[in-house]
Design a protein around this motif. Structure first.
Motif, PDB file in Angstrom:
ATOM      1  N   SER A 188      -5.304  -8.934  -5.619  1.00 38.81           N
ATOM      2  CA  SER A 188      -4.223  -8.140  -6.193  1.00 38.81           C
ATOM      3  C   SER A 188      -4.545  -7.780  -7.635  1.00 38.81           C
ATOM      4  CB  SER A 188      -2.884  -8.880  -6.100  1.00 38.81           C
ATOM      5  OG  SER A 188      -2.955 -10.130  -6.752  1.00 38.81           O
ATOM      6  N   ARG A 202      -4.587  -0.069  -6.262  1.00 37.13           N
ATOM      7  CA  ARG A 202      -4.222   0.297  -4.895  1.00 37.13           C
ATOM      8  C   ARG A 202      -5.356   1.060  -4.212  1.00 37.13           C
ATOM      9  NH1 ARG A 202       1.327   3.236  -4.295  1.00 37.13           N
ATOM     10  NH2 ARG A 202       2.061   1.116  -3.885  1.00 37.13           N
ATOM     11  N   ALA A 212      -3.368  -5.499  -3.512  1.00 36.44           N
ATOM     12  CA  ALA A 212      -1.923  -5.581  -3.625  1.00 36.44           C
ATOM     13  C   ALA A 212      -1.540  -5.463  -5.093  1.00 36.44           C
ATOM     14  CB  ALA A 212      -1.421  -6.897  -3.043  1.00 36.44           C
ATOM     15  N   LEU A 259       4.104  -6.291  -4.631  1.00 39.14           N
ATOM     16  CA  LEU A 259       4.462  -7.573  -4.032  1.00 39.14           C
ATOM     17  C   LEU A 259       5.512  -8.282  -4.867  1.00 39.14           C
ATOM     18  CD1 LEU A 259       1.213  -9.427  -2.811  1.00 39.14           C
ATOM     19  CD2 LEU A 259       3.228  -8.858  -1.444  1.00 39.14           C
TER      20      LEU A 259
END
Length: 389
Positions: free
Chosen positions: A188, A211, A216, A239
């Motif tokens: 992420s 992205r 994430a 998230l």
């Protein structure tokens, strides 16, 4: 299949909507998963047996926000805040310098020490952020070291602009060579969307690059004011959005209607003397909240989720059950790692903790007391090897 029966549980918190009394759990130690849950009187035979002797058992904590890869400490800065100096984004320069100068072995030793400290207090799943390198090589080293020890690594190159570099030049670094260097180790990307760090448009650029690389999204948002970080997190379906101290009614409604987890960091709020997030209003709006330690050397130098639980109950208006759920199920939702659920259920990862208390309420009823007696991670004892009685 090799199994262990944990029996004689006085109170079992499963996070399935009910607390079980006089309960038992069977762990498949080969797979590291829970094989059976039920009444102690109906428990099946197992290869080994552990008697909880009437103590409480609950899921291990899922700590979904940590900055544990660093060198040095910032005790003097903490003392200055306690004398009345206000926290501002930008105090990480000394940590960045120490982290850049540290060897891989030094950074890894410090990380492992912190994780062991956290495990002894019931934490069994972890996120770890980079963000104390702020150059390509140190961010890569930090991500690679963290990936060897935690469940999820987050790239936080967009923590702050290093001194002497323009925002534009640094954003090009973060979204270009720095992102490419850390990509093999991270799942992420995060950005500090705050006055003194990155504004909404700059933060959107960072998240969009992440992205596009398959990561994430997470956001540090609304810690020092209504920075727009929450709105950006909702827009981009992140998230989690973490901190959330200063929320408008539309922020609260958006988090209640959306899937983005509001991660609350009460130990940090105490250290920075920021107002606590409106936890009660978030829950009442239907939001999913998580509680996490925010372990870092500047604003939350703690690994203790029990401390965060007690603070959430005693000062933020949560019930014990709500605080525990936020530090387990909520943390799992924010973490986003398959198999980490924050529950005690058949097929779930066997991450459990035994309290030296008859109920989980003692986490807030006896604040500051070290109650965690034994911890299992994936069915293996990782802290507190003592017997049950």
């Amino acid at each position: 299949m090799t199994t262990e029966l944990i029996t004689g549980i006085g109170e079992l918190t499963t996070n399935d909507g009910a607390r079980r009394l006089d309960a038992a759990v069977v762990v498949d130690t080969d797979s590291g998963l829970i094989a059976w849950v039920g009444s102690a009187s109906e428990a099946p035979a197992a290869d080994t047996r552990f008697d909880a002797a009437g103590r409480a058992v609950l899921p291990g904590w899922v700590d979904s926000h940590l900055h544990p890869v660093f060198a040095g400490e910032r005790g003097a800065e903490f003392e200055a805040r306690m004398r009345g100096e206000k926290y501002r984004a930008g105090g990480i320069a000394s940590t960045v310098a120490a982290t850049r100068a540290a060897s891989d072995a030094e950074l890894e030793e410090s990380l492992v020490r912190l994780l062991h400290e956290a495990s002894a207090q019931g934490s069994t799943a972890f996120e770890a952020k980079t963000g104390y390198g702020l150059d390509v090589e140190t961010e890569r080293r930090s991500a690679e070291i963290a990936a060897r020890h935690v469940d999820s690594v987050t790239f936080l190159g967009a923590h702050l602009v290093p001194p002497g570099m323009s925002v534009r030049v640094y954003l090009d670094q973060v979204t270009g060579p720095m992102l490419a260097a850390v990509l093999p180790f991270v799942s992420s990307i995060d950005v500090f969307c705050e006055t003194g760090a990155f504004d909404v448009e700059q933060s959107r650029e960072v998240l969009a690059a992440g992205r596009a690389a398959g990561l994430a999204l997470r956001v540090h948002g609304n810690q020092l004011g209504e920075s727009g970080g929450v709105g950006l997190a909702l827009e981009m379906e992140a998230l989690s959005v973490d901190h959330c101290n200063h929320l408008s009614s539309s922020d609260i409604d958006g988090l209640g209607a959306g899937r983005t987890v509001a991660t609350l960091l009460p130990a940090c709020d105490l250290s920075t003397r920021e107002p606590f997030p409106p936890a009660r209003a978030l829950l009442d709006a239907g939001a999913t909240i998580a509680l996490a330690s925010n372990c870092n050397p500047g604003t939350s130098y703690t690994t203790s989720i029990p401390f965060c639980i007690a603070t959430a109950v005693l000062q933020m208006g949560l019930t014990v059950e709500e605080a525990i759920r936020a530090a387990t199920v909520g943390g799992a939702a924010a973490l986003g790692v398959p198999g980490v659920t924050g529950t005690i259920a058949v097929g779930a990862r066997a991450d459990l903790q035994l309290l030296d208390a008859p109920s989980a309420a003692h986490l807030a009823y006896r604040p500051g007391v070290p109650l965690v007696r034994r911890v299992w991670k994936r069915g293996v004892v990782v802290a507190g090897g003592g017997g049950g009685s």
